[in-house]
Enzyme design. Structure first.
Site, short mmCIF file in Angstrom:
data_model
loop_
_atom_site.label_atom_id
_atom_site.label_comp_id
_atom_site.label_asym_id
_atom_site.label_seq_id
_atom_site.Cartn_x
_atom_site.Cartn_y
_atom_site.Cartn_z
N LYS A 150 0.85 -1.21 0.12
CA LYS A 150 -0.16 -0.05 -0.09
C LYS A 150 0.95 1.29 -0.09
O LYS A 150 1.74 1.33 0.85
CB LYS A 150 -0.85 0.09 1.11
CG LYS A 150 -1.89 1.31 1.43
CD LYS A 150 -3.09 0.96 0.38
CE LYS A 150 -3.83 2.38 0.36
NZ LYS A 150 -3.46 3.24 -0.57
N LYS A 180 4.70 3.50 8.37
CA LYS A 180 3.61 4.50 8.82
C LYS A 180 2.46 3.47 8.57
O LYS A 180 1.33 3.83 9.39
CB LYS A 180 3.48 5.46 7.22
CG LYS A 180 4.68 6.53 7.55
CD LYS A 180 4.15 7.65 6.75
CE LYS A 180 4.15 7.60 5.28
NZ LYS A 180 4.06 8.61 4.49
N LYS A 189 5.64 2.11 -3.03
CA LYS A 189 5.42 3.50 -3.69
C LYS A 189 5.61 3.41 -5.09
O LYS A 189 6.47 2.41 -5.44
CB LYS A 189 6.47 4.51 -2.92
CG LYS A 189 6.07 5.72 -2.90
CD LYS A 189 4.94 6.21 -1.98
CE LYS A 189 4.39 7.52 -2.09
NZ LYS A 189 3.55 8.04 -0.96
N GLY A 218 -2.62 8.29 -4.27
CA GLY A 218 -2.29 9.58 -5.03
C GLY A 218 -1.13 10.05 -3.99
O GLY A 218 -0.79 9.51 -2.82
N ASP A 219 -0.44 11.26 -4.66
CA ASP A 219 0.93 11.59 -3.90
C ASP A 219 1.20 13.01 -4.74
O ASP A 219 0.13 13.44 -5.43
CB ASP A 219 1.93 10.74 -4.02
CG ASP A 219 3.01 11.24 -3.07
OD1 ASP A 219 4.01 11.97 -3.21
OD2 ASP A 219 3.06 10.92 -1.81
#
Length: 337
Positions: free
Chosen positions: A81, A105, A117, A156-157
């Site tokens: 994730k 996290k 990521k 998103g990022d």
């Protein structure tokens, strides 16, 4: 040193690993079996890394080539994730640093999620909706093979908001012939998105800093605040700070800093960034008293509370000293590292 030797040139990843490992000394002393099983070495090596070509066509018919990446770092607790970042600075070292931190996290939430990521060196700024759509469709045409609600769940990022998520999810649905709502997060509410997802990071950061201030028997009321960035995290940091009585004096984007002695107008920032997709320099069209500084340093502006909310490593040692000298009593990082 072993990580640096195996991954030359990935400075951000090296920094993240060093910071985590330096903090784990007491854990390894208490649980020597972790060292015997090489847990640290395992966790520093991604389970899988994918680098792929993304070819897309602009509105003039010219073909462009970008690089896409997905680092599936660790799935010990659950499916991978982590977000997708579209920005010219993206390369393997950035994605690995973000994915490495994502492991911890996500673990802290207590939910069954691993860490990952991804992203691309594609820059959505200045692109039309159709150009962004064609890029996202091409990107997902490669990515879809290795994701799924039980395998890897992107989000998103930087550079990937609701528009991009919609294009990516639509292409995934087309390729798989499935409405698999759990495959990607950050979707619109009308097709499977979660309420408060958009506000969560900014709000959460402000709640945390509010508790920090409470330890000094203080709050946001009357406090002057500066927030770097003007994307999703920065906008909703502003919203919650204002609700709690603070006054946001300055925000920024990659081109410069906007300062408004009357307080940054959030509605104007939302209009520019979420609707019109323009630069912060255009804020002065609506508020002539504001001051815009191209390539300015937002940490030069005196404040009580600072929120780095754009990207990693924003505050240097010099900046930190300047913030303290100018009266800053708290820093809340909404960005990574």
């Amino acid at each position: 040193q072993e990580v640096v030797k195996r991954t030359p040139g990935e400075a951000e990843f090296h920094q993240a690993v060093r910071e985590v490992i330096d903090s784990l000394g007491p854990v390894l002393v208490k649980y020597p079996e972790f060292g015997e099983a090489k847990i640290i070495r395992r966790i520093c090596e991604p389970e899988r890394q994918l680098i792929f070509r993304v070819a897309w066509q602009d509105d003039k018919g010219e073909v462009h080539i970008n690089r896409g990446l997905r680092v599936q770092f660790n799935s010990a607790l659950g499916p991978y994730k982590g977000g997708l970042r579209f920005h010219p600075s993206v390369y393997l070292g950035i994605i690995k640093f973000l994915g490495f931190e994502q492991i911890f996290k996500n673990a802290l939430t207590g939910l069954p999620m691993g860490g990952a990521k991804g992203g691309s060196d594609f820059d959505p700024k200045g692109k039309s909706d159709n150009e962004v759509m064609r890029f996202c469709q091409s990107f997902m045409t490669e990515l879809w093979r290795i994701i799924g609600e039980h395998t890897d769940v992107p989000a998103g990022d930087i550079g990937v908001g609701g528009r991009e998520i919609g294009y990516l999810f639509g292409q995934y649905k087309r390729l798989t012939n499935k409405f698999e709502a759990g495959v990607i997060t950050g979707k619109g509410l009308n097709y499977g998105g979660a309420q408060v997802r958009t506000e969560a990071t900014g709000y959460g950061c402000v709640y945390f800093v509010n508790e920090m201030l409470a330890s000094r028997k203080e709050g946001f009321k009357g406090k002057k605040v500066v927030i770097s960035g003007s994307g999703n995290v920065a906008i909703y940091t502003h919203e919650k700070v204002t609700q709690l009585g603070g006054k946001v004096m300055a925000m920024s984007d990659s081109n410069g800093v906007i300062y408004d002695k009357h307080g940054i107008n959030l509605d104007t920032v939302k209009l520019l960034k979420e609707v019109q997709r323009r630069r912060l320099k255009d804020y002065r069209e609506y508020h002539r008293s504001a001051q815009y500084t191209p390539n300015g340093n937002i940490w030069d502006i005196p404040c009580d509370v600072a929120f780095p909310s754009a990207t990693e490593n924003e505050i240097t040692g010099k900046d930190a000293k300047k913030l303290v000298k100018n009266g800053c009593i708290a820093v809340g990082e909404g960005a990574n590292m």
